[in-house]
Scaffold this motif. Structure first.
Motif, PDB file in Angstrom:
ATOM      1  N   SER A  61       0.824  -1.211   0.000  1.00 46.92           N
ATOM      2  CA  SER A  61       0.000   0.000   0.000  1.00 46.92           C
ATOM      3  C   SER A  61       0.855   1.255   0.000  1.00 46.92           C
ATOM      4  O   SER A  61       0.571   2.224  -0.728  1.00 46.92           O
ATOM      5  CB  SER A  61      -0.936  -0.001   1.213  1.00 46.92           C
ATOM      6  OG  SER A  61      -1.881  -1.052   1.120  1.00 46.92           O
ATOM      7  N   GLY A  65       1.081   4.099  -3.078  1.00 45.41           N
ATOM      8  CA  GLY A  65       0.837   5.504  -2.778  1.00 45.41           C
ATOM      9  C   GLY A  65       2.011   6.385  -3.136  1.00 45.41           C
ATOM     10  O   GLY A  65       1.844   7.459  -3.738  1.00 45.41           O
ATOM     11  N   HIS A 113      -5.237   8.394  -2.030  1.00 44.52           N
ATOM     12  CA  HIS A 113      -5.869   7.086  -1.793  1.00 44.52           C
ATOM     13  C   HIS A 113      -6.003   6.372  -3.134  1.00 44.52           C
ATOM     14  O   HIS A 113      -5.841   6.975  -4.206  1.00 44.52           O
ATOM     15  CB  HIS A 113      -7.243   7.270  -1.122  1.00 44.52           C
ATOM     16  CG  HIS A 113      -8.168   8.185  -1.881  1.00 44.52           C
ATOM     17  ND1 HIS A 113      -8.940   7.766  -2.937  1.00 44.52           N
ATOM     18  CD2 HIS A 113      -8.409   9.516  -1.747  1.00 44.52           C
ATOM     19  CE1 HIS A 113      -9.639   8.780  -3.415  1.00 44.52           C
ATOM     20  NE2 HIS A 113      -9.323   9.868  -2.710  1.00 44.52           N
ATOM     21  N   TYR A 122      -6.278   1.575  -0.251  1.00 44.45           N
ATOM     22  CA  TYR A 122      -5.367   2.201   0.709  1.00 44.45           C
ATOM     23  C   TYR A 122      -5.683   3.672   0.821  1.00 44.45           C
ATOM     24  O   TYR A 122      -6.304   4.275  -0.060  1.00 44.45           O
ATOM     25  CB  TYR A 122      -3.905   2.001   0.296  1.00 44.45           C
ATOM     26  CG  TYR A 122      -3.518   2.774  -0.947  1.00 44.45           C
ATOM     27  CD1 TYR A 122      -3.086   4.102  -0.871  1.00 44.45           C
ATOM     28  CD2 TYR A 122      -3.584   2.177  -2.212  1.00 44.45           C
ATOM     29  CE1 TYR A 122      -2.748   4.815  -2.017  1.00 44.45           C
ATOM     30  CE2 TYR A 122      -3.256   2.885  -3.354  1.00 44.45           C
ATOM     31  CZ  TYR A 122      -2.851   4.210  -3.247  1.00 44.45           C
ATOM     32  OH  TYR A 122      -2.525   4.917  -4.373  1.00 44.45           O
ATOM     33  N   HIS A 123      -5.253   4.253   1.931  1.00 49.33           N
ATOM     34  CA  HIS A 123      -5.378   5.690   2.175  1.00 49.33           C
ATOM     35  C   HIS A 123      -4.114   6.124   2.897  1.00 49.33           C
ATOM     36  O   HIS A 123      -3.690   5.481   3.851  1.00 49.33           O
ATOM     37  CB  HIS A 123      -6.618   5.990   3.022  1.00 49.33           C
ATOM     38  CG  HIS A 123      -6.988   7.436   3.033  1.00 49.33           C
ATOM     39  ND1 HIS A 123      -6.224   8.407   3.661  1.00 49.33           N
ATOM     40  CD2 HIS A 123      -8.041   8.099   2.476  1.00 49.33           C
ATOM     41  CE1 HIS A 123      -6.789   9.584   3.497  1.00 49.33           C
ATOM     42  NE2 HIS A 123      -7.894   9.431   2.786  1.00 49.33           N
ATOM     43  N   ASP A 126      -3.997   6.292   6.676  1.00 49.67           N
ATOM     44  CA  ASP A 126      -4.297   5.078   7.434  1.00 49.67           C
ATOM     45  C   ASP A 126      -3.262   4.957   8.565  1.00 49.67           C
ATOM     46  O   ASP A 126      -2.056   4.906   8.294  1.00 49.67           O
ATOM     47  CB  ASP A 126      -4.213   3.866   6.504  1.00 49.67           C
ATOM     48  CG  ASP A 126      -4.498   2.543   7.196  1.00 49.67           C
ATOM     49  OD1 ASP A 126      -4.470   2.483   8.447  1.00 49.67           O
ATOM     50  OD2 ASP A 126      -4.738   1.560   6.480  1.00 49.67           O
TER      51      ASP A 126
END
Length: 285
Positions: A61, A65, A113, A122-123, A126
């Motif tokens: 993730s 990103g 995200h 995903y962000h 998080d």
């Protein structure tokens, strides 16, 4: 060499900041603490930053990103300088300025995200991902300093994580490790999900070729990248993209000489020197 080292520690164009003001205002990290010592060494700082990113890019993730939402592929030098400036601000900057910068980063991350190639959403904000990024950064910088600049005691290693707690909390990394044992536990918990990728190989290639140092010094740049791979912990160091790409025979001695020599250089009007002046100028009451 001295000029290039100085340049690595200064903010990029457009982000100039006077760390000597306002007089007396404390920083997020305690003055004279381990973080102040670690971040004052540009050689180990470069190495540790690469190690941290290698660990981050092994997490699917975080990797997606970073690779899809940053300027790293287009302008790695500028991206590294901006990241370095943010790190310098959290360590040496006056608290109010550091808090403002971190709040801006959190706002930007609020728009980052997506979905990994494996289909996992995903962000960037998080907490689990923030904890990992914070942990890898503290580990990378501290371990590089320990391995190449000055041997740290167990207490000093613990202090490096404890000193990062205020900044971590502001970023939203509320579960980031607060000790070296906490780092070991964090790594063990996330290790089953770490993986290799073509992006890891691309990152290593970019870091060796990007115009971070002048062309005649590019072999030195690649040496420092190998030094970063050398201290990357398992299971990441055994991934196919990293395996066998650490330091060669005798190179560790050279890297230690560079890092220890950098620690002795008068680095001029850099953030550590400016911050020291700021605190020395505290108004008398």
């Amino acid at each position: 060499m001295r000029a290039q080292i100085q340049a690595l520690m200064k903010p990029p164009a457009g982000m100039e900041f006077d760390f000597s003001q306002p007089a007396g205002e404390p920083s997020l990290a305690p003055a004279g603490g381990i973080a102040w010592q670690v971040f004052a060494n540009p050689v180990s700082l470069f190495i540790g930053g690469v190690t941290a990113v290698l660990l981050e890019l092994a997490e699917p993730s975080v990797r997606t990103g970073v690779w899809d939402h940053s300027s790293f592929q287009r302008d790695p030098g500028l991206r590294l300088r901006r990241t370095g400036f943010a790190a310098m601000m959290t360590v040496y900057g006056p608290r109010t300025a550091a808090e403002k910068l971190i709040a801006n980063v959190v706002r930007i991350h609020g728009h980052v995200h997506g979905t990994t190639p494996g289909g996992v959403p995903y962000h960037a904000n998080d907490p689990r991902l923030l904890d990992w990024v914070q942990a890898t950064a503290t580990f990378g910088f501290t371990e590089a300093y320990h391995r190449y600049a000055r041997t740290l005691s167990a207490r000093e290693k613990d202090a490096a994580f404890a000193e990062a707690e205020d900044a971590a909390r502001l970023y939203g990394a509320t579960g980031a490790p607060r000790s070296w044992a906490g780092w070991d536990a964090t790594l063990a918990g996330i290790a089953p999900g770490l993986e290799g990728s073509a992006i890891l190989a691309d990152f290593i290639r970019i870091m060796g070729e990007a115009p971070i140092l002048p062309a005649p010094m590019r072999p030195l740049q690649r040496l420092l990248v190998r030094a970063a791979i050398e201290i990357t912990p398992e299971p990441v160091r055994s991934l196919p993209q990293l395996r066998g790409r650490g330091l060669r025979l005798g190179e560790a001695t050279l890297v230690r000489a560079l890092a220890r020599g950098a620690g002795l250089l008068p680095l001029g009007d850099t953030p550590p020197a400016q911050a020291a002046r700021r605190l020395a100028a505290a108004p008398h009451t």
